[in-house]
Scaffold this active site. Structure first.
Site, PDB file in Angstrom:
ATOM      1  N   SER A   1       0.850  -1.192   0.000  1.00  0.00           N
ATOM      2  CA  SER A   1       0.000   0.000   0.000  1.00  0.00           C
ATOM      3  C   SER A   1       0.879   1.233   0.000  1.00  0.00           C
ATOM      4  O   SER A   1       1.663   1.464   0.921  1.00  0.00           O
ATOM      5  CB  SER A   1      -0.886  -0.010   1.247  1.00  0.00           C
ATOM      6  OG  SER A   1      -1.460   1.268   1.395  1.00  0.00           O
ATOM      7  N   HIS A  40      -1.408  -1.231  -4.194  1.00  0.00           N
ATOM      8  CA  HIS A  40      -2.658  -0.811  -3.561  1.00  0.00           C
ATOM      9  C   HIS A  40      -2.599   0.698  -3.314  1.00  0.00           C
ATOM     10  O   HIS A  40      -1.642   1.196  -2.727  1.00  0.00           O
ATOM     11  CB  HIS A  40      -2.789  -1.582  -2.240  1.00  0.00           C
ATOM     12  CG  HIS A  40      -4.053  -1.356  -1.484  1.00  0.00           C
ATOM     13  ND1 HIS A  40      -5.198  -2.094  -1.692  1.00  0.00           N
ATOM     14  CD2 HIS A  40      -4.352  -0.492  -0.489  1.00  0.00           C
ATOM     15  CE1 HIS A  40      -6.151  -1.688  -0.859  1.00  0.00           C
ATOM     16  NE2 HIS A  40      -5.664  -0.711  -0.114  1.00  0.00           N
ATOM     17  N   ASP A  79      -4.701   4.002  -1.755  1.00  0.00           N
ATOM     18  CA  ASP A  79      -5.792   4.348  -0.843  1.00  0.00           C
ATOM     19  C   ASP A  79      -6.309   5.759  -1.103  1.00  0.00           C
ATOM     20  O   ASP A  79      -5.614   6.735  -0.851  1.00  0.00           O
ATOM     21  CB  ASP A  79      -5.295   4.240   0.600  1.00  0.00           C
ATOM     22  CG  ASP A  79      -5.038   2.802   1.000  1.00  0.00           C
ATOM     23  OD1 ASP A  79      -6.015   2.021   1.013  1.00  0.00           O
ATOM     24  OD2 ASP A  79      -3.876   2.454   1.258  1.00  0.00           O
ATOM     25  N   MET A 117      -8.805   8.572  -0.018  1.00  0.00           N
ATOM     26  CA  MET A 117      -9.599   8.979   1.160  1.00  0.00           C
ATOM     27  C   MET A 117     -10.051  10.424   0.985  1.00  0.00           C
ATOM     28  O   MET A 117      -9.287  11.259   0.503  1.00  0.00           O
ATOM     29  CB  MET A 117      -8.751   8.872   2.431  1.00  0.00           C
ATOM     30  CG  MET A 117      -8.129   7.501   2.640  1.00  0.00           C
ATOM     31  SD  MET A 117      -7.303   7.413   4.235  1.00  0.00           S
ATOM     32  CE  MET A 117      -6.468   5.828   4.110  1.00  0.00           C
ATOM     33  N   HIS A 165      -8.388   1.485  -3.749  1.00  0.00           N
ATOM     34  CA  HIS A 165      -9.316   1.284  -2.624  1.00  0.00           C
ATOM     35  C   HIS A 165      -9.957   2.634  -2.312  1.00  0.00           C
ATOM     36  O   HIS A 165      -9.304   3.535  -1.800  1.00  0.00           O
ATOM     37  CB  HIS A 165      -8.485   0.741  -1.440  1.00  0.00           C
ATOM     38  CG  HIS A 165      -9.245   0.574  -0.171  1.00  0.00           C
ATOM     39  ND1 HIS A 165      -8.624   0.349   1.039  1.00  0.00           N
ATOM     40  CD2 HIS A 165     -10.575   0.576   0.104  1.00  0.00           C
ATOM     41  CE1 HIS A 165      -9.525   0.224   1.993  1.00  0.00           C
ATOM     42  NE2 HIS A 165     -10.721   0.371   1.464  1.00  0.00           N
ATOM     43  N   MET A 217     -12.069   4.978  -0.318  1.00  0.00           N
ATOM     44  CA  MET A 217     -12.700   5.237   0.984  1.00  0.00           C
ATOM     45  C   MET A 217     -13.337   6.618   0.909  1.00  0.00           C
ATOM     46  O   MET A 217     -12.873   7.581   1.529  1.00  0.00           O
ATOM     47  CB  MET A 217     -11.630   5.153   2.093  1.00  0.00           C
ATOM     48  CG  MET A 217     -11.228   3.730   2.408  1.00  0.00           C
ATOM     49  SD  MET A 217      -9.607   3.639   3.176  1.00  0.00           S
ATOM     50  CE  MET A 217      -8.583   3.642   1.714  1.00  0.00           C
ATOM     51  N   MET A 230     -11.603  -5.482   5.629  1.00  0.00           N
ATOM     52  CA  MET A 230     -10.773  -4.545   6.397  1.00  0.00           C
ATOM     53  C   MET A 230     -10.456  -5.145   7.765  1.00  0.00           C
ATOM     54  O   MET A 230     -11.361  -5.537   8.504  1.00  0.00           O
ATOM     55  CB  MET A 230     -11.499  -3.206   6.585  1.00  0.00           C
ATOM     56  CG  MET A 230     -11.639  -2.361   5.325  1.00  0.00           C
ATOM     57  SD  MET A 230     -10.099  -2.058   4.456  1.00  0.00           S
ATOM     58  CE  MET A 230      -9.129  -1.184   5.694  1.00  0.00           C
ATOM     59  N   ASP A 248      -6.785  -6.119   4.383  1.00  0.00           N
ATOM     60  CA  ASP A 248      -6.098  -4.819   4.436  1.00  0.00           C
ATOM     61  C   ASP A 248      -6.122  -4.253   5.853  1.00  0.00           C
ATOM     62  O   ASP A 248      -7.183  -4.020   6.424  1.00  0.00           O
ATOM     63  CB  ASP A 248      -6.838  -3.877   3.467  1.00  0.00           C
ATOM     64  CG  ASP A 248      -6.194  -2.513   3.338  1.00  0.00           C
ATOM     65  OD1 ASP A 248      -5.084  -2.310   3.861  1.00  0.00           O
ATOM     66  OD2 ASP A 248      -6.818  -1.649   2.682  1.00  0.00           O
TER      67      ASP A 248
HETATM   68  C1  DX5 Z   1      -6.060   1.865   5.779  1.00  0.00           C
HETATM   69  C2  DX5 Z   1      -5.707   1.548   4.346  1.00  0.00           C
HETATM   70  C3  DX5 Z   1      -4.607   0.567   4.211  1.00  0.00           C
HETATM   71  C4  DX5 Z   1      -3.310   1.000   4.840  1.00  0.00           C
HETATM   72  C5  DX5 Z   1      -2.791  -0.225   5.519  1.00  0.00           C
HETATM   73  O1  DX5 Z   1      -7.242   2.558   5.832  1.00  0.00           O
HETATM   74  O2  DX5 Z   1      -6.824   1.044   3.656  1.00  0.00           O
HETATM   75  O3  DX5 Z   1      -4.424   0.155   2.871  1.00  0.00           O
HETATM   76  O4  DX5 Z   1      -2.345   1.469   3.949  1.00  0.00           O
HETATM   77  O5  DX5 Z   1      -1.677   0.142   6.258  1.00  0.00           O
HETATM   78  P1  DX5 Z   1      -0.937  -0.869   7.223  1.00  0.00           P
HETATM   79  O6  DX5 Z   1      -0.498  -2.036   6.394  1.00  0.00           O
HETATM   80  O7  DX5 Z   1       0.198  -0.065   7.745  1.00  0.00           O
HETATM   81  O8  DX5 Z   1      -1.932  -1.262   8.280  1.00  0.00           O
HETATM   82 ZN    ZN Z   2      -6.448   0.140   1.671  1.00  0.00          ZN
END
Ligand code: DX5
Ligand code: ZN
Length: 213
Positions: free
Chosen positions: A7, A31, A33, A35, A64, A66, A135, A172
């Protein structure tokens, strides 16, 4: 064998190309993220960053989302280079329609579920999903502690598949060398890992540990 998706949330954004080059030899996909500061408290990247990442690698890009109302920008992210798009069940009023739209755009479609959302909620559209993103932390930040009940949720997802290989199960949050074995054993197909992979001088080695080569 399980696939590993680093990620980029934990990568050095001042030096993204180099961060990608460090993980690329060992990673199966990347991956990303997204947000929005609304669905989750944090704000991260938009389609521009996905486009920049796309130019730095041929690896499949797993985006991903969010964000609230993800339908508004599915096409932007697809055109920026996303190969896989996951949306949160909790953010979609008409999830089946959203999944359909992702397929129309030519990407693989995933449904992401927060810890408090039962995977059984997906039972009627399981056949339409390419992957379920379980998650194992509440989304929003990297570096959080793994939520142990995710193991049972992965097992229940495997049971819902009734012997089929699809949808794939992606996990994840809090994935590292101490949690990955139980996650693999429970039946996960894709492990996402941010801080564990990038907080290292040798991220590729960390990926191999997760894959247990
Ligand atoms: C959290 C993200 C993850 C994040 C995971 O909301 O969706 O993808 O990067 O990070 P680690 O592996 O550090 O928990
Ligand atoms: Zn993620």
């Amino acid at each position: 064998m399980v696939r590993v998706a680093p990620s980029l949330l934990s990568a050095d954004f001042g030096n993204l190309r180099e961060a990608i080059q460090k993980v690329a030899p060992a990673a199966d996909l990347l991956h990303l993220d997204v947000m929005d500061g609304q669905f989750v408290p944090n704000i991260t990247m938009g389609a521009m960053i996905v486009e920049a990442v796309r130019k730095s690698t041929d690896l499949p890009l797993d985006v991903h989302m969010m964000i609230v109302e993800p339908d508004r920008c599915l096409s932007d992210f697809r055109h920026a280079g996303a190969d896989m798009l996951s949306v949160h069940v909790e953010a979609c009023t008409h999830l089946e329609r959203t999944i359909d739209r992702i397929h129309e755009l030519g990407a693989l479609a995933g449904a992401a579920i927060n810890p408090a959302t039962p995977v059984e909620q997906l039972v009627d559209i399981l056949g339409e999903l390419d992957y379920v993103l379980v998650m194992s932390v509440n989304p929003g930040f990297g570096g959080q502690k793994f939520w142990p009940r995710a193991i049972q949720k992965i097992e229940r997802t495997v049971a819902l598949r009734q012997g089929q290989q699809r949808p794939l199960i992606e996990v994840d949050g809090g994935v590292n060398e101490s949690t990955s074995q139980a996650i693999r054993r429970a039946g996960a197909d894709i492990l996402v890992a941010g801080s564990y992979v990038f907080d290292s001088e040798d991220p590729s080695e960390r990926i191999r540990i997760l894959r247990q080569e």
